[in-house]
Write an enzyme that holds these catalytic residues in place. Structure first.
Site, PDB file in Angstrom:
ATOM      1  N   ARG A 163     -11.707   2.103  -9.424  1.00 20.25           N
ATOM      2  CA  ARG A 163     -10.399   3.274  -9.499  1.00 20.25           C
ATOM      3  C   ARG A 163     -10.633   4.194 -10.953  1.00 20.25           C
ATOM      4  O   ARG A 163     -11.285   3.246 -11.692  1.00 20.25           O
ATOM      5  CB  ARG A 163      -9.072   2.779  -9.447  1.00 20.25           C
ATOM      6  CG  ARG A 163      -9.027   2.580  -7.909  1.00 20.25           C
ATOM      7  CD  ARG A 163      -7.163   2.019  -7.798  1.00 20.25           C
ATOM      8  NE  ARG A 163      -7.333   1.902  -6.142  1.00 20.25           N
ATOM      9  CZ  ARG A 163      -6.107   2.100  -5.425  1.00 20.25           C
ATOM     10  NH1 ARG A 163      -5.209   2.249  -6.436  1.00 20.25           N
ATOM     11  NH2 ARG A 163      -6.065   1.659  -4.281  1.00 20.25           N
ATOM     12  N   ASP A 172       0.972  -1.141   0.221  1.00 19.95           N
ATOM     13  CA  ASP A 172      -0.065  -0.145   0.021  1.00 19.95           C
ATOM     14  C   ASP A 172       0.928   1.198   0.064  1.00 19.95           C
ATOM     15  O   ASP A 172       2.219   1.335   0.586  1.00 19.95           O
ATOM     16  CB  ASP A 172      -0.863  -0.079   1.230  1.00 19.95           C
ATOM     17  CG  ASP A 172      -2.133   0.851   0.945  1.00 19.95           C
ATOM     18  OD1 ASP A 172      -2.296   1.474  -0.111  1.00 19.95           O
ATOM     19  OD2 ASP A 172      -3.081   0.874   2.087  1.00 19.95           O
ATOM     20  N   GLY A 173       0.410   2.346  -0.717  1.00 19.64           N
ATOM     21  CA  GLY A 173       1.048   3.653  -0.650  1.00 19.64           C
ATOM     22  C   GLY A 173       1.593   4.048  -1.877  1.00 19.64           C
ATOM     23  O   GLY A 173       2.359   5.252  -2.011  1.00 19.64           O
ATOM     24  N   ASN A 174       1.413   3.389  -2.783  1.00 14.54           N
ATOM     25  CA  ASN A 174       2.109   3.726  -4.103  1.00 14.54           C
ATOM     26  C   ASN A 174       1.638   5.132  -4.418  1.00 14.54           C
ATOM     27  O   ASN A 174       2.218   5.940  -5.036  1.00 14.54           O
ATOM     28  CB  ASN A 174       1.671   2.818  -5.358  1.00 14.54           C
ATOM     29  CG  ASN A 174       2.240   1.451  -4.955  1.00 14.54           C
ATOM     30  OD1 ASN A 174       3.263   1.113  -4.277  1.00 14.54           O
ATOM     31  ND2 ASN A 174       1.739   0.422  -5.933  1.00 14.54           N
ATOM     32  N   ASN A 192     -10.960  -2.768  -6.575  1.00 14.08           N
ATOM     33  CA  ASN A 192      -9.954  -1.657  -7.361  1.00 14.08           C
ATOM     34  C   ASN A 192     -10.599  -1.417  -8.607  1.00 14.08           C
ATOM     35  O   ASN A 192      -9.940  -0.505  -9.155  1.00 14.08           O
ATOM     36  CB  ASN A 192      -8.500  -2.470  -7.377  1.00 14.08           C
ATOM     37  CG  ASN A 192      -7.715  -2.286  -6.188  1.00 14.08           C
ATOM     38  OD1 ASN A 192      -6.814  -3.044  -5.938  1.00 14.08           O
ATOM     39  ND2 ASN A 192      -8.058  -1.199  -5.471  1.00 14.08           N
ATOM     40  N   TRP A 193     -11.659  -2.078  -9.190  1.00 16.26           N
ATOM     41  CA  TRP A 193     -12.080  -1.680 -10.604  1.00 16.26           C
ATOM     42  C   TRP A 193     -12.548  -0.573 -10.581  1.00 16.26           C
ATOM     43  O   TRP A 193     -12.760   0.297 -11.648  1.00 16.26           O
ATOM     44  CB  TRP A 193     -13.123  -2.567 -10.846  1.00 16.26           C
ATOM     45  CG  TRP A 193     -12.504  -4.031 -11.420  1.00 16.26           C
ATOM     46  CD1 TRP A 193     -12.564  -5.216 -10.356  1.00 16.26           C
ATOM     47  CD2 TRP A 193     -11.854  -4.648 -12.049  1.00 16.26           C
ATOM     48  NE1 TRP A 193     -12.074  -6.348 -10.775  1.00 16.26           N
ATOM     49  CE2 TRP A 193     -11.407  -5.697 -12.149  1.00 16.26           C
ATOM     50  CE3 TRP A 193     -11.253  -3.939 -13.378  1.00 16.26           C
ATOM     51  CZ2 TRP A 193     -10.621  -6.498 -12.807  1.00 16.26           C
ATOM     52  CZ3 TRP A 193     -10.732  -4.555 -14.268  1.00 16.26           C
ATOM     53  CH2 TRP A 193     -10.114  -6.030 -13.838  1.00 16.26           C
ATOM     54  N   ARG A 231       0.341   7.746  -2.805  1.00 17.65           N
ATOM     55  CA  ARG A 231       0.896   8.599  -2.051  1.00 17.65           C
ATOM     56  C   ARG A 231       2.505   9.155  -2.093  1.00 17.65           C
ATOM     57  O   ARG A 231       2.867  10.187  -2.187  1.00 17.65           O
ATOM     58  CB  ARG A 231       0.523   8.449  -0.484  1.00 17.65           C
ATOM     59  CG  ARG A 231      -0.780   8.652   0.045  1.00 17.65           C
ATOM     60  CD  ARG A 231      -1.249   8.023   1.350  1.00 17.65           C
ATOM     61  NE  ARG A 231      -1.173   6.725   1.328  1.00 17.65           N
ATOM     62  CZ  ARG A 231      -1.475   5.528   2.073  1.00 17.65           C
ATOM     63  NH1 ARG A 231      -1.325   5.931   3.255  1.00 17.65           N
ATOM     64  NH2 ARG A 231      -1.548   4.295   1.614  1.00 17.65           N
ATOM     65  N   GLU A 268       1.103 -13.714  12.100  1.00 21.58           N
ATOM     66  CA  GLU A 268       1.526 -12.615  12.843  1.00 21.58           C
ATOM     67  C   GLU A 268       1.028 -11.485  11.807  1.00 21.58           C
ATOM     68  O   GLU A 268       1.390 -11.669  10.630  1.00 21.58           O
ATOM     69  CB  GLU A 268       3.121 -12.892  13.220  1.00 21.58           C
ATOM     70  CG  GLU A 268       3.464 -14.045  14.302  1.00 21.58           C
ATOM     71  CD  GLU A 268       2.844 -13.484  15.582  1.00 21.58           C
ATOM     72  OE1 GLU A 268       2.866 -12.367  15.802  1.00 21.58           O
ATOM     73  OE2 GLU A 268       2.342 -14.560  16.256  1.00 21.58           O
ATOM     74  N   ARG A 310      -5.410  -2.453   8.362  1.00 22.99           N
ATOM     75  CA  ARG A 310      -6.671  -3.050   8.266  1.00 22.99           C
ATOM     76  C   ARG A 310      -6.232  -4.317   7.086  1.00 22.99           C
ATOM     77  O   ARG A 310      -5.386  -4.236   6.537  1.00 22.99           O
ATOM     78  CB  ARG A 310      -7.874  -2.260   7.856  1.00 22.99           C
ATOM     79  CG  ARG A 310      -7.578  -1.367   6.667  1.00 22.99           C
ATOM     80  CD  ARG A 310      -8.761  -0.725   6.008  1.00 22.99           C
ATOM     81  NE  ARG A 310      -8.067   0.376   4.972  1.00 22.99           N
ATOM     82  CZ  ARG A 310      -7.750   1.243   5.061  1.00 22.99           C
ATOM     83  NH1 ARG A 310      -7.781   2.050   6.367  1.00 22.99           N
ATOM     84  NH2 ARG A 310      -7.332   2.111   4.194  1.00 22.99           N
TER      85      ARG A 310
END
Ligand code: FPP
Length: 229
Positions: free
Chosen positions: A64, A13-15, A61-62, A17, A196, A183
């Site tokens: 987007r 995650d975070g591409n 994601n579709w 930003r 974990e 999440r």
């Protein structure tokens, strides 16, 4: 390295930003993110990880923007063109979970080709979750079980497991999510039962082998009880 997790799953995650912070389009973040997949797959394989599952595109994601979806659908082609050689060298085998049928024909072709070319490799499995959603996966498994006509007495955890898209793969030992979000986003809900979990603020394009290995170290020091004491 000792006690390396056998199955690692990553929510990359975070591409977006990351790209924004550089003043670049979101797609550039995904491009850099695909380079990170390469580096992290090699690092995981070198450390002795046997299964690495990467969440590349969810059933959600579709929605987007069209251009971003279309860029993401082209990225496997770019990725395998650049890196299939390295995957072969490391004996890494590519697999997929998710519903391929909805992906563009060209993307399916590229993916099938990578799966086929690496099918005899004996090292780490690099599993891409593409058009994947865990609730959908479980729903389809239930559907198949009902259709197979088995009696309620025969429905057990093993039967469910055998109908999931991950059939034959072990449960996840370590889940990593980057970018500070905490999440699961409909990822491997069944398979994460005893995993974990580690979360980092690092954005996916900035995630490094060093940070991965420090998570492995922390993992080795955690005492997993699986419900015991
Ligand atoms: C999350 O960042 C990232 C994705 C939804 C896509 C991840 C895909 C890749 C890294 C490449 C896939 C490549 C192959 C080879 C299958 P985000 O866009 O949600 O970032 P944001 O939360 O900062 O907006």
């Amino acid at each position: 390295m000792e006690n390396v997790p056998n199955h690692v799953a990553i929510i990359m995650d975070g591409n977006g930003r990351w790209a924004k912070a550089q003043g670049k389009p979101r797609t550039y973040g995904h491009y850099k993110g695909s380079e990170t997949i390469h580096d992290i797959a090699i690092a995981a394989s070198d450390a002795g990880v046997k299964y690495l599952t990467c969440y590349a595109f969810s059933t959600e994601n579709w929605i987007r923007p069209k251009e971003e979806v279309s860029y993401l659908m082209g990225l496997p082609g770019v990725f395998f063109n650049r890196f299939i050689k390295d995957l072969m060298e490391k004996d890494i085998r590519v697999q997929l979970i998710g519903e391929m049928g909805r992906l563009p024909a060209e993307t399916q072709k590229v993916l099938n080709n990578a799966i086929e070319r690496t099918s005899q490799n004996k090292g780490m499995r690099l599993i891409f979750a593409l058009n994947y959603g865990s609730r959908r996966e479980i729903t389809l498994a239930v559907k198949q079980i009902v259709e197979s006509g088995i009696s309620p007495d025969e429905v057990n955890e093993e039967a469910i497991q055998n109908h999931l898209m991950t059939a034959g793969m072990p449960d996840v030992d370590l889940l990593i999510r980057t970018s500070g979000e905490v999440r699961l986003s409909n990822f491997l809900l069944w398979q994460l039962a005893y995993a974990e979990m580690m979360f980092t603020d690092t954005l996916w394009p900035d995630f490094t082998k060093e940070e991965l290995y420090s998570m492995f170290e922390a993992y080795a020091n955690r005492h997993r009880r699986f419900g015991g004491i």
